[in-house]
Scaffold this motif. Structure first.
Motif, PDB file in Angstrom:
ATOM      1  N   GLU A  50       8.309  20.538  44.832  1.00 24.95           N
ATOM      2  CA  GLU A  50       8.869  21.855  45.121  1.00 24.95           C
ATOM      3  C   GLU A  50       8.077  22.937  44.394  1.00 24.95           C
ATOM      4  OE1 GLU A  50      13.539  21.009  45.988  1.00 24.95           O
ATOM      5  OE2 GLU A  50      12.933  21.088  43.881  1.00 24.95           O
ATOM      6  N   TYR A  82      11.356  26.413  46.905  1.00 24.74           N
ATOM      7  CA  TYR A  82      11.177  25.885  48.257  1.00 24.74           C
ATOM      8  C   TYR A  82      10.444  24.551  48.197  1.00 24.74           C
ATOM      9  CZ  TYR A  82      12.324  30.490  50.226  1.00 24.74           C
ATOM     10  OH  TYR A  82      12.957  31.656  50.580  1.00 24.74           O
ATOM     11  N   ARG A  83      10.662  23.725  49.220  1.00 25.18           N
ATOM     12  CA  ARG A  83       9.824  22.547  49.402  1.00 25.18           C
ATOM     13  C   ARG A  83       8.469  22.990  49.946  1.00 25.18           C
ATOM     14  NH1 ARG A  83      14.022  20.558  52.575  1.00 25.18           N
ATOM     15  NH2 ARG A  83      12.518  20.444  54.298  1.00 25.18           N
ATOM     16  N   ARG A  84       7.467  22.144  49.748  1.00 21.19           N
ATOM     17  CA  ARG A  84       6.126  22.506  50.213  1.00 21.19           C
ATOM     18  C   ARG A  84       6.095  22.758  51.712  1.00 21.19           C
ATOM     19  NH1 ARG A  84       2.882  24.191  52.450  1.00 21.19           N
ATOM     20  NH2 ARG A  84       0.611  23.967  52.446  1.00 21.19           N
TER      21      ARG A  84
END
Length: 437
Positions: A52, A65-67
């Protein structure tokens, strides 16, 4: 024409690494309490936590955020991130000198301190013989580790660059290769009285900039509060209100208002540079205030970590100039002072006063120093030639290791138009096809 290590038109913006500082666009909505942050928000990567990323969003703050929920905002950043990642993977084994630096090396760390590494790498011989420009820096995705190519490191050391000299003289410096040992053996060639300017005077000038930035931050919360309470206020209205409370002297009331107006302009420019405003204008500042973002994080330059390190540089310059040698581990009363500054126990004004009080000692050390006025350039030149010859020897002899038979493949120069539009003929063909339809 752009000569690159390889063509990059295949890059997947969802897969390339996103180093700290990369501008990104979000691909999903995010709900923060009662507020919805829509897809398409713009921000900058400021930290990473496993898979993240923490992103400073314009007008919002830091959101995780997630990648796969982020894409680089600019195509050029996709290309840069891919090249940086590819260089790291290929050349990390070619590191010849490495050290832990920062607070853990200076004896100023606490339990949560980061572990930062710097070092030097050598380019395999085939990487230096073609048209493609090889990398001169290796940087990890999270920015905690960085390495300079050997020639770049030598040139920086000749300029008495603080980061480079500290790498060479810190206790934690460790040779990973015979070439690294040569660098450590020759480190005395880079020491000169230029340390006075690159360490001492540099730190004093940066502290003056901190003082100016501190004044800029004095009233920013108040300005944002005013705009949040009354969105109809104009730039002139804000300037008049600010001039009425500002302690800054001015010849006339009109001059005071002009100073205040310039301050507000500097404020929204600064917030834009931090990624908090979409544009450098008063309207963006007003929208920022209306959105409810009334608590501003401390600007990076004003954080205690920056101030304490500048004081440390001044003290290092004094000891090195005076004694002719230096131990970069801070001890005694100075250590306690620096830890207090780092912890935020000292206001910035007091830290600046301390630095100014150290100036006479810095000047006295400069006048009395026995360090040579210039580095030993012939010795540094001989060192670089020796390194180059050794790298060539290992290549020709197919010696074991990353600089010999196990070296990564050399980059191939290609014609790379990057993210240019399709060729002119292709554009015409596409348009003609539409006409026929």
């Amino acid at each position: 024409m752009d000569l690159r290590l390889r063509g990059l038109t295949h890059l997947d913006p969802l897969a390339v690494p996103l180093p700290h500082g990369t501008e990104v666009t979000t691909r999903v909505d995010r709900v923060l309490g009662e507020r919805r942050v829509p897809q398409g928000a713009i921000g900058r990567v400021v930290a990473s936590a496993g898979a993240e990323l923490d992103v400073m969003l314009v007008g919002v703050g830091v959101v995780r955020y997630r990648r796969d929920e982020l894409v680089p905002r600019k195509a050029g950043q996709v290309r840069h991130a891919e090249r940086r990642s590819a260089a790291w993977d290929a050349l990390r084994p070619a590191v010849v000198l490495e050290a832990v630096v920062g607070s853990r090396a200076w004896g100023l760390a606490h339990e949560g301190s980061d572990t930062d590494r710097r070092g030097v790498f050598a380019l395999p011989f085939p990487w230096t013989t073609g048209l493609a420009e090889p990398p001169r820096d290796l940087v990890s995705t999270d920015g905690s580790a960085s390495y300079w190519e050997v020639e770049k490191a030598i040139r920086q050391a000749l300029r008495a660059d603080p980061n480079t000299l500290e790498l060479l003289f810190v206790r934690t410096a460790e040779a990973r290769d015979e070439i690294g040992a040569w660098l450590l053996e020759a480190r005395g060639a880079f020491v000169s009285s230029a340390i006075y300017g690159s360490f001492g005077r540099y730190a004093l000038s940066q502290l003056k900039r901190l003082s100016q930035a501190h004044r800029l931050a004095e009233h920013r919360e108040r300005v944002v509060d005013w705009l949040a309470d009354d969105p109809a206020l104009s730039l002139d209205d804000i300037a008049r209100k600010l001039a009425a409370i500002s302690p800054r002297a001015a010849p006339t009331e009109a001059d005071r208002e002009l100073q205040a107006k310039e301050y507000v302009k500097q404020l929204y420019r600064s917030l834009h540079d931090q990624g908090l405003l979409p544009a450098r204008d008063f309207a963006s500042l007003a929208a920022f205030a209306r959105a409810g973002r009334t608590s501003l994080d401390t600007a990076r330059d004003l954080r205690p970590k920056n101030a304490y390190n500048l004081v440390r540089l001044i003290a290092t310059a004094i000891r090195w100039l005076r004694d002719g040698e230096v131990d970069l581990v801070v001890q005694g009363e100075l250590r306690e002072t620096l830890l207090a500054i780092k912890a935020g126990a000292w206001p910035l004004d007091r830290t600046i006063e301390l630095a100014e009080a150290m100036t006479p000692e810095l000047e006295a050390a400069r006048l009395a120093t026995k360090l040579p006025p210039h580095p030993d350039v012939p010795r540094a030149d001989a060192l670089l030639r020796r390194v180059r010859e050794e790298v060539a020897r290992r290549h020709l002899a197919a010696a074991p290791g990353p600089l010999g038979k196990d070296a990564p493949p050399a980059p191939v120069a290609v014609w790379d138009d990057g993210d240019a539009s399709p060729a002119r003929g292709e554009e015409r063909g596409s348009a003609e096809g539409k006409d026929e339809g």
